[in-house]
Motif scaffolding. Structure first.
Motif, PDB file in Angstrom:
ATOM      1  N   PHE A   1     -11.446  83.578   5.753  1.00 47.73           N
ATOM      2  CA  PHE A   1     -10.628  83.601   4.540  1.00 47.73           C
ATOM      3  C   PHE A   1     -10.174  85.023   4.231  1.00 47.73           C
ATOM      4  CE2 PHE A   1     -13.672  80.069   3.860  1.00 47.73           C
ATOM      5  CZ  PHE A   1     -12.765  79.024   3.832  1.00 47.73           C
ATOM      6  N   CYS A   2      -8.988  85.128   3.658  1.00 44.23           N
ATOM      7  CA  CYS A   2      -8.444  86.396   3.174  1.00 44.23           C
ATOM      8  C   CYS A   2      -7.685  86.139   1.882  1.00 44.23           C
ATOM      9  CB  CYS A   2      -7.467  87.013   4.189  1.00 44.23           C
ATOM     10  SG  CYS A   2      -8.249  87.727   5.644  1.00 44.23           S
ATOM     11  N   ARG A   3      -7.544  87.169   1.088  1.00 48.11           N
ATOM     12  CA  ARG A   3      -6.657  87.052  -0.069  1.00 48.11           C
ATOM     13  C   ARG A   3      -5.205  86.956   0.388  1.00 48.11           C
ATOM     14  NH1 ARG A   3      -9.032  91.290  -4.618  1.00 48.11           N
ATOM     15  NH2 ARG A   3     -11.039  90.222  -4.937  1.00 48.11           N
ATOM     16  N   ARG A   4      -4.883  87.765   1.411  1.00 46.69           N
ATOM     17  CA  ARG A   4      -3.568  87.700   2.026  1.00 46.69           C
ATOM     18  C   ARG A   4      -3.690  88.248   3.433  1.00 46.69           C
ATOM     19  NH1 ARG A   4       1.106  91.267  -0.420  1.00 46.69           N
ATOM     20  NH2 ARG A   4       0.381  92.777   1.131  1.00 46.69           N
ATOM     21  N   LYS A   5      -3.087  87.567   4.390  1.00 47.66           N
ATOM     22  CA  LYS A   5      -3.214  87.988   5.779  1.00 47.66           C
ATOM     23  C   LYS A   5      -2.333  89.193   6.052  1.00 47.66           C
ATOM     24  CE  LYS A   5      -3.840  85.949  10.315  1.00 47.66           C
ATOM     25  NZ  LYS A   5      -4.154  84.685  10.972  1.00 47.66           N
ATOM     26  N   CYS A   6      -2.881  90.186   6.760  1.00 46.21           N
ATOM     27  CA  CYS A   6      -2.128  91.383   7.090  1.00 46.21           C
ATOM     28  C   CYS A   6      -1.069  91.071   8.143  1.00 46.21           C
ATOM     29  CB  CYS A   6      -3.066  92.474   7.594  1.00 46.21           C
ATOM     30  SG  CYS A   6      -4.289  92.982   6.374  1.00 46.21           S
ATOM     31  N   LEU A   7      -0.026  91.886   8.202  1.00 49.88           N
ATOM     32  CA  LEU A   7       1.132  91.606   9.050  1.00 49.88           C
ATOM     33  C   LEU A   7       0.846  91.792  10.539  1.00 49.88           C
ATOM     34  CD1 LEU A   7       3.944  93.288   6.907  1.00 49.88           C
ATOM     35  CD2 LEU A   7       3.263  90.873   6.972  1.00 49.88           C
ATOM     36  N   TYR A   8      -0.254  92.469  10.885  1.00 50.32           N
ATOM     37  CA  TYR A   8      -0.589  92.724  12.282  1.00 50.32           C
ATOM     38  C   TYR A   8      -1.733  91.843  12.790  1.00 50.32           C
ATOM     39  CZ  TYR A   8      -4.435  95.266  10.142  1.00 50.32           C
ATOM     40  OH  TYR A   8      -5.529  95.589   9.396  1.00 50.32           O
ATOM     41  N   CYS A   9      -2.313  91.043  11.932  1.00 49.59           N
ATOM     42  CA  CYS A   9      -3.564  90.354  12.255  1.00 49.59           C
ATOM     43  C   CYS A   9      -3.319  89.030  12.975  1.00 49.59           C
ATOM     44  CB  CYS A   9      -4.350  90.100  10.967  1.00 49.59           C
ATOM     45  SG  CYS A   9      -5.906  89.221  11.248  1.00 49.59           S
TER      46      CYS A   9
ATOM     47  N   TYR B   1      -7.549  81.960   6.654  1.00 42.78           N
ATOM     48  CA  TYR B   1      -6.816  81.074   5.754  1.00 42.78           C
ATOM     49  C   TYR B   1      -6.830  81.691   4.358  1.00 42.78           C
ATOM     50  CZ  TYR B   1      -7.679  77.685   9.494  1.00 42.78           C
ATOM     51  OH  TYR B   1      -7.730  77.042  10.707  1.00 42.78           O
ATOM     52  N   PRO B   2      -5.857  81.311   3.518  1.00 46.91           N
ATOM     53  CA  PRO B   2      -5.896  81.788   2.133  1.00 46.91           C
ATOM     54  C   PRO B   2      -7.176  81.320   1.449  1.00 46.91           C
ATOM     55  CG  PRO B   2      -3.768  80.822   2.650  1.00 46.91           C
ATOM     56  CD  PRO B   2      -4.675  80.488   3.790  1.00 46.91           C
ATOM     57  N   TYR B   3      -7.818  82.232   0.720  1.00 41.48           N
ATOM     58  CA  TYR B   3      -9.077  81.887   0.066  1.00 41.48           C
ATOM     59  C   TYR B   3      -8.878  80.888  -1.069  1.00 41.48           C
ATOM     60  CZ  TYR B   3     -13.195  81.979  -2.816  1.00 41.48           C
ATOM     61  OH  TYR B   3     -14.278  81.577  -3.548  1.00 41.48           O
ATOM     62  N   GLY B   4      -9.814  79.938  -1.148  1.00 43.08           N
ATOM     63  CA  GLY B   4      -9.877  79.004  -2.267  1.00 43.08           C
ATOM     64  C   GLY B   4     -11.310  78.550  -2.439  1.00 43.08           C
ATOM     65  N   ALA B   5     -11.713  78.260  -3.671  1.00 39.42           N
ATOM     66  CA  ALA B   5     -13.107  77.895  -3.942  1.00 39.42           C
ATOM     67  C   ALA B   5     -13.517  76.640  -3.193  1.00 39.42           C
ATOM     68  CB  ALA B   5     -13.313  77.717  -5.447  1.00 39.42           C
ATOM     69  N   ALA B   6     -12.628  75.639  -3.116  1.00 40.01           N
ATOM     70  CA  ALA B   6     -12.959  74.396  -2.419  1.00 40.01           C
ATOM     71  C   ALA B   6     -13.142  74.658  -0.925  1.00 40.01           C
ATOM     72  CB  ALA B   6     -11.859  73.358  -2.655  1.00 40.01           C
ATOM     73  N   GLY B   7     -12.268  75.493  -0.358  1.00 43.34           N
ATOM     74  CA  GLY B   7     -12.398  75.829   1.055  1.00 43.34           C
ATOM     75  C   GLY B   7     -13.697  76.547   1.345  1.00 43.34           C
ATOM     76  N   GLU B   8     -14.121  77.408   0.425  1.00 45.02           N
ATOM     77  CA  GLU B   8     -15.389  78.123   0.589  1.00 45.02           C
ATOM     78  C   GLU B   8     -16.556  77.151   0.664  1.00 45.02           C
ATOM     79  OE1 GLU B   8     -18.320  80.782  -2.207  1.00 45.02           O
ATOM     80  OE2 GLU B   8     -16.240  81.446  -2.087  1.00 45.02           O
ATOM     81  N   LEU B   9     -16.593  76.176  -0.224  1.00 47.83           N
ATOM     82  CA  LEU B   9     -17.711  75.220  -0.249  1.00 47.83           C
ATOM     83  C   LEU B   9     -17.800  74.434   1.050  1.00 47.83           C
ATOM     84  CD1 LEU B   9     -17.482  73.873  -3.918  1.00 47.83           C
ATOM     85  CD2 LEU B   9     -19.216  75.421  -2.951  1.00 47.83           C
ATOM     86  N   GLY B  10     -16.648  73.966   1.543  1.00 49.30           N
ATOM     87  CA  GLY B  10     -16.663  73.211   2.794  1.00 49.30           C
ATOM     88  C   GLY B  10     -17.112  74.059   3.965  1.00 49.30           C
ATOM     89  N   TYR B  11     -16.650  75.291   3.991  1.00 45.82           N
ATOM     90  CA  TYR B  11     -17.026  76.210   5.069  1.00 45.82           C
ATOM     91  C   TYR B  11     -18.520  76.514   5.042  1.00 45.82           C
ATOM     92  CZ  TYR B  11     -17.888  80.859   7.022  1.00 45.82           C
ATOM     93  OH  TYR B  11     -18.429  81.933   7.692  1.00 45.82           O
ATOM     94  N   LEU B  12     -19.060  76.788   3.857  1.00 43.24           N
ATOM     95  CA  LEU B  12     -20.484  77.129   3.755  1.00 43.24           C
ATOM     96  C   LEU B  12     -21.369  75.983   4.207  1.00 43.24           C
ATOM     97  CD1 LEU B  12     -20.553  79.029   0.328  1.00 43.24           C
ATOM     98  CD2 LEU B  12     -20.753  80.017   2.626  1.00 43.24           C
TER      99      LEU B  12
END
Length: 399
Positions: free
Chosen positions: A27-35, A40-51
């Motif tokens: 997860f990132c707040r915003r993906k850098c242009l070279y990366c 993926y964009p960070y979200g609380a629901a995504g965090e729970l599923g990932y953990l």
């Protein structure tokens, strides 16, 4: 060939207990242009599923350790941006690593962080949980280069992050820097090095920008919106980094890495010495002896596999001895100490020149390699064209 018979008879364990653990936070707040890393964009629901999926992956691997849990000497949580997770979420990952694996008393426990995503209370929590090394993605100091890279922080925030980390008790800091950015000047780069050195981190990584097709910065160069950095200028930046950092007391121990004595990154040394490591999280890679594995890159596929009780392995392979030989050469030459020729022969039962006849001699004659005390290492000239040097060995491996 005689050496082929020797290679055929070599017996190598197919599975090796890992001494190091890498955990990918996607997860990132915003993906850098070279990366081109999986994020993926960070979200609380995504965090729970990932953990939830990550803990299941830890449990499955811990089960493979049977009665004796694996003991880890290094742990590295990277990304993505681990510090864009909630404090509780990141703390849970750290706690669960200690639940499913034994951490050695002197474990090197690193967390990557981006300036602007940390504050002293959160850093103090990490330190209390046993994290003892912080790696900050500074990348550049001037606003123009940071903007070109798509970074969302300022150099002032880098300075503040260092101050906050020191205040939280961190005595081992790394700062990442990137040179060769479109539009970046040698003066900007040398000024940034001086500013970073003044912050007195224990470790500095100075990478040349490398772009993969598909990332926005690559597309901007292809479209003519930006001009790529001239190769000669990038070489001047690299040599400038070596000279400035060595003059400031940093030991150049790997092509892109510099450290105060005793502060070399132990986790990365496992990679560079072909050690065994376990990777968890989407797109993470593992090497366990002669077995190499890669996880599903898609967060959805990663979670679906683990929800079904399966390891999220996208592919695996058993390395050929010749592949292992080339990796040993490639990684050994990345180290400033060089490739241990006696160690190579002890590991594989054949001398380097038997496998790569004439390659080292030719590169030495061209002043790209030098041999001293039974170590083969890159010369200063060879450092700037290291990939070309190593490709000479790859050509023989693949022939």
């Amino acid at each position: 060939m005689a050496e082929e018979a020797l290679l055929t008879n070599l017996e190598r364990p197919s599975l090796e207990r890992p001494s190091s653990l890498y955990i990918h936070v996607p997860f990132c707040r915003r993906k850098c242009l070279y990366c081109d890393f999986v994020s993926y964009p960070y979200g609380a629901a995504g965090e729970l599923g990932y953990l939830a999926a990550l803990e299941q992956e830890m449990a499955l691997w811990a089960g493979k350790a049977a009665e004796e849990r694996w003991t880890l000497s290094t742990v590295f949580i990277g990304g993505g941006t681990p510090t864009c997770l909630s404090a509780d979420g990141l703390g849970e990952i750290i706690t669960k690593a200690g639940k499913y694996f034994n951490l050695s008393p002197d474990v090197e426990f690193t967390v990557e962080a981006n300036p602007g995503t940390v504050e002293r209370a959160g850093l103090a929590m990490l330190r209390q949980l046993g994290v003892n090394r912080l790696s900050l993605g500074a990348q550049a100091c001037d606003a123009t280069t940071l903007r070109t890279l798509g970074r969302i922080h300022s150099h002032r925030q880098t300075v503040e992050a260092v101050e906050q980390a020191r205040g939280a008790g961190f005595a081992n800091l790394n700062l990442d820097l990137i040179c060769g950015v479109p539009g970046q000047t040698l003066e900007q780069w040398l000024s940034c090095l001086a500013q970073i050195i003044s912050l007195q981190p224990e470790h500095i990584s100075a990478y040349g920008l490398q772009l993969e097709p598909g990332v926005p910065l690559y597309a901007m160069i292809e479209a003519g919106i930006l001009r790529p950095c001239d190769e000669e200028l990038q070489a001047d930046m690299y040599y400038g980094a070596i000279d400035a950092l060595q003059a400031a007391g940093y030991r150049h121990y790997e092509i892109s890495n510099f450290a105060r004595p005793g502060r070399e990154c132990r986790h990365n040394l496992v990679y560079w010495h072909n050690g065994a490591y376990l990777g968890l999280g989407p797109a993470a890679h593992s090497r366990l002896g002669m077995e190499r594995l890669a996880n599903e890159a898609s967060l959805e596929d990663y979670q679906a596999s683990l929800a079904a009780g399966r390891l999220p392995t996208a592919w695996s392979e058993t390395l050929r001895i010749r592949d292992d030989m080339f990796e040993t050469v490639f990684l050994g030459l990345r180290m400033m100490a060089g490739l241990d020729l006696a160690g190579f022969q002890a590991r594989f039962g054949v001398a380097l020149d038997q496998v790569y006849p004439g390659v080292a001699a030719r590169l030495t004659e061209n002043k790209l390699l030098t041999s001293q005390a039974n170590f083969l290492r890159l010369t200063r000239r060879g450092l700037a064209v290291a990939n070309m040097v190593m490709s000479e060995f790859a050509t023989v491996t693949n022939s």
